[in-house]
Scaffold this motif. Structure first.
Motif, PDB file in Angstrom:
ATOM      1  N   UNK A 102       1.077  -0.860  -0.576  1.00  0.00           N
ATOM      2  CA  UNK A 102       0.386   0.011   0.487  1.00  0.00           C
ATOM      3  C   UNK A 102       1.273   1.182   0.423  1.00  0.00           C
ATOM      4  N   UNK A 103       0.712   2.146  -1.502  1.00  0.00           N
ATOM      5  CA  UNK A 103       1.268   3.499  -0.752  1.00  0.00           C
ATOM      6  C   UNK A 103       2.421   3.305  -0.925  1.00  0.00           C
ATOM      7  N   UNK A 104       3.539   2.195  -1.357  1.00  0.00           N
ATOM      8  CA  UNK A 104       4.413   2.266  -1.488  1.00  0.00           C
ATOM      9  C   UNK A 104       5.550   3.245  -2.067  1.00  0.00           C
ATOM     10  N   UNK A 105       5.387   3.246  -2.980  1.00  0.00           N
ATOM     11  CA  UNK A 105       6.096   4.863  -3.892  1.00  0.00           C
ATOM     12  C   UNK A 105       5.913   5.434  -3.529  1.00  0.00           C
ATOM     13  N   UNK A 106       4.580   6.432  -2.817  1.00  0.00           N
ATOM     14  CA  UNK A 106       4.329   7.692  -2.790  1.00  0.00           C
ATOM     15  C   UNK A 106       5.436   7.656  -1.096  1.00  0.00           C
ATOM     16  N   UNK A 107       5.188   6.810  -0.655  1.00  0.00           N
ATOM     17  CA  UNK A 107       6.220   6.936   0.883  1.00  0.00           C
ATOM     18  C   UNK A 107       7.644   7.331   0.387  1.00  0.00           C
ATOM     19  N   UNK A 108       8.132   6.618  -0.646  1.00  0.00           N
ATOM     20  CA  UNK A 108      10.019   5.930  -0.849  1.00  0.00           C
ATOM     21  C   UNK A 108      10.267   7.679  -1.296  1.00  0.00           C
ATOM     22  N   UNK A 109       9.335   7.817  -2.341  1.00  0.00           N
ATOM     23  CA  UNK A 109       9.441   9.107  -3.074  1.00  0.00           C
ATOM     24  C   UNK A 109       9.683  10.607  -3.030  1.00  0.00           C
ATOM     25  N   UNK A 110       8.337   9.962  -1.083  1.00  0.00           N
ATOM     26  CA  UNK A 110       8.631  11.770  -0.853  1.00  0.00           C
ATOM     27  C   UNK A 110       9.600  11.371   0.260  1.00  0.00           C
ATOM     28  N   UNK A 111      10.277  10.619   0.895  1.00  0.00           N
ATOM     29  CA  UNK A 111      11.403  10.414   1.033  1.00  0.00           C
ATOM     30  C   UNK A 111      12.330  10.871   0.640  1.00  0.00           C
ATOM     31  N   UNK A 112      12.789  10.205  -0.456  1.00  0.00           N
ATOM     32  CA  UNK A 112      14.063  10.571  -1.636  1.00  0.00           C
ATOM     33  C   UNK A 112      13.707  11.957  -2.065  1.00  0.00           C
ATOM     34  N   UNK A 113      12.318  12.551  -1.912  1.00  0.00           N
ATOM     35  CA  UNK A 113      12.335  14.249  -1.806  1.00  0.00           C
ATOM     36  C   UNK A 113      12.973  15.157  -0.730  1.00  0.00           C
ATOM     37  N   UNK A 114      12.258  14.430   0.518  1.00  0.00           N
ATOM     38  CA  UNK A 114      13.377  15.138   0.818  1.00  0.00           C
ATOM     39  C   UNK A 114      14.602  15.257   1.717  1.00  0.00           C
ATOM     40  N   UNK A 144       3.263   9.746 -11.585  1.00  0.00           N
ATOM     41  CA  UNK A 144       4.771  10.252 -12.440  1.00  0.00           C
ATOM     42  C   UNK A 144       4.461  11.574 -11.923  1.00  0.00           C
ATOM     43  N   UNK A 145       3.507  11.815 -13.314  1.00  0.00           N
ATOM     44  CA  UNK A 145       3.073  13.312 -13.030  1.00  0.00           C
ATOM     45  C   UNK A 145       2.804  14.204 -11.863  1.00  0.00           C
ATOM     46  N   UNK A 146       1.415  12.977 -11.025  1.00  0.00           N
ATOM     47  CA  UNK A 146       1.396  14.276  -9.968  1.00  0.00           C
ATOM     48  C   UNK A 146       2.133  14.129  -8.809  1.00  0.00           C
ATOM     49  N   UNK A 147       3.052  13.285  -8.946  1.00  0.00           N
ATOM     50  CA  UNK A 147       4.204  13.490  -7.790  1.00  0.00           C
ATOM     51  C   UNK A 147       5.200  14.701  -7.493  1.00  0.00           C
ATOM     52  N   UNK A 156      10.703  25.184  -1.277  1.00  0.00           N
ATOM     53  CA  UNK A 156      11.319  26.323  -1.552  1.00  0.00           C
ATOM     54  C   UNK A 156      12.120  25.555  -2.698  1.00  0.00           C
ATOM     55  N   UNK A 157      13.116  24.844  -2.935  1.00  0.00           N
ATOM     56  CA  UNK A 157      12.992  24.686  -4.167  1.00  0.00           C
ATOM     57  C   UNK A 157      12.328  22.733  -4.788  1.00  0.00           C
ATOM     58  N   UNK A 158      12.275  23.760  -6.558  1.00  0.00           N
ATOM     59  CA  UNK A 158      11.255  22.212  -6.695  1.00  0.00           C
ATOM     60  C   UNK A 158      12.282  21.228  -7.118  1.00  0.00           C
ATOM     61  N   UNK A 159      11.928  19.964  -6.956  1.00  0.00           N
ATOM     62  CA  UNK A 159      12.359  18.909  -7.274  1.00  0.00           C
ATOM     63  C   UNK A 159      12.195  17.988  -8.409  1.00  0.00           C
ATOM     64  N   UNK A 160      12.893  17.827  -9.273  1.00  0.00           N
ATOM     65  CA  UNK A 160      12.043  16.649 -10.370  1.00  0.00           C
ATOM     66  C   UNK A 160      12.071  15.445 -10.294  1.00  0.00           C
ATOM     67  N   UNK A 161      11.521  15.028 -10.398  1.00  0.00           N
ATOM     68  CA  UNK A 161      11.146  12.743 -10.612  1.00  0.00           C
ATOM     69  C   UNK A 161      11.541  12.441 -11.680  1.00  0.00           C
ATOM     70  N   UNK A 162      12.684  12.057 -12.094  1.00  0.00           N
ATOM     71  CA  UNK A 162      13.021  11.576 -13.628  1.00  0.00           C
ATOM     72  C   UNK A 162      12.619   9.799 -13.605  1.00  0.00           C
ATOM     73  N   UNK A 163      11.890   8.873 -14.304  1.00  0.00           N
ATOM     74  CA  UNK A 163      11.409   8.226 -14.258  1.00  0.00           C
ATOM     75  C   UNK A 163      12.018   7.256 -15.685  1.00  0.00           C
ATOM     76  N   UNK A 164      13.053   7.236 -16.070  1.00  0.00           N
ATOM     77  CA  UNK A 164      14.332   7.380 -17.768  1.00  0.00           C
ATOM     78  C   UNK A 164      13.165   6.272 -18.209  1.00  0.00           C
ATOM     79  N   UNK A 165      12.347   4.667 -17.180  1.00  0.00           N
ATOM     80  CA  UNK A 165      11.702   3.326 -18.678  1.00  0.00           C
ATOM     81  C   UNK A 165      11.008   3.788 -18.377  1.00  0.00           C
ATOM     82  N   UNK A 166      10.299   4.871 -17.474  1.00  0.00           N
ATOM     83  CA  UNK A 166       8.267   4.655 -17.228  1.00  0.00           C
ATOM     84  C   UNK A 166       7.026   3.862 -18.510  1.00  0.00           C
ATOM     85  N   UNK A 167       8.040   3.871 -19.865  1.00  0.00           N
ATOM     86  CA  UNK A 167       7.780   3.389 -20.695  1.00  0.00           C
ATOM     87  C   UNK A 167       8.426   2.691 -21.835  1.00  0.00           C
ATOM     88  N   UNK A 168       9.172   1.924 -20.486  1.00  0.00           N
ATOM     89  CA  UNK A 168       9.870   1.071 -21.479  1.00  0.00           C
ATOM     90  C   UNK A 168       9.977  -0.498 -20.504  1.00  0.00           C
TER      91      UNK A 168
END
Length: 236
Positions: A102-114, A144-147, A156-168
């Motif tokens: 449940x909600x794994x990538x949202x949790x992990x991405x949130x911490x990685x953004x931090x 990914x777009x929403x995150x 204060x500073x934007x962070x970009x999320x990249x998923x280079x293989x999103x369509x691979x």
């Protein structure tokens, strides 16, 4: 805030073949890579040992974050509850729904953004890929777009999320990694944490199919009774 180079990125690195390829892709781009792994009580925690070994060999800063305290919030999954049977067979909606955390990538991405904000990095890379779209909502382009939208305004500073293989596909990811000369013996994919990969869970089946599609055999060790489509298809 830690001073890092302008091309710093935080790579969510599980130790699996997708994130392994993402890690090396970022390194090949000349990025200042900071690898981030998570212990969330997964049955296949062996992947964390593999990730640590790879980062040590590469000289990549690596942090393993212990978030097992939230295990009781995400234990409704075969990946986090050892009492549940691990589904076997190729990926499919019926048997693989049991492996959704449940909600794994949202949790992990949130911490990685931090972490990215904390050290002054401007991006986070993770290994969502096209083959996961049907089964895992948090690997879909719209997620990914929403995150990315949230990551652009949450600090204060934007962070970009990249998923280079999103369509691979997994096979396409492997092909790129093989072209980079990567050794996939240094990865762990199996949902079980045994000494050898089972070759029967959906994750193993997808991995073996990717090697078969590329006409090579998987260098990872498998149980002796595991079906091997990479060998049947004429892998070396």
């Amino acid at each position: 805030m830690t001073n890092v180079s302008p091309d710093a990125t935080v790579v969510i690195y599980s130790g699996g073949m997708d994130s392994f390829t993402v890690l090396h892709r970022a390194l090949n781009e000349g990025c200042d890579v900071h690898a981030l792994s998570f212990d969330y009580g997964q049955r296949h925690a062996r992947e964390l040992e593999v990730a640590a070994r790879v980062c040590s060999a590469l000289g990549v800063p690596h942090q393993v974050v212990d978030i097992r305290a939230i295990h009781g919030l995400i234990d409704n999954s075969a990946l986090t509850d050892t009492r549940r049977d691990m589904p076997e067979g190729d990926y499919g909606e019926e048997n693989l729904t049991a492996t959704v955390v449940p909600n794994r990538n949202m949790v992990l991405l949130s911490l990685a953004i931090a972490k990215a904000v904390n050290i002054g990095a401007r991006r986070v890379d993770y290994g969502a890929h096209g083959g996961d779209h049907v089964l895992y909502p948090d690997c879909r382009p719209e997620f990914v777009d929403a995150m990315n939208a949230v990551a652009g305004i949450a600090n204060f500073e934007p962070v970009e999320i990249r998923a280079p293989y999103l369509r691979a596909s997994k096979a396409e990811i492997l092909a790129e990694g093989l072209a980079m000369g990567l050794d996939y013996a240094e990865t762990w994919t199996c949902y079980r944490g045994d000494t050898l990969a089972c070759g029967r869970c959906g994750s193993c089946r997808e991995r073996l199919a990717a090697f078969a599609a590329n006409g090579v055999s998987d260098p990872l060790g498998y149980s002796t009774d595991a079906p091997r489509p990479d060998l049947v298809s004429g892998g070396a």
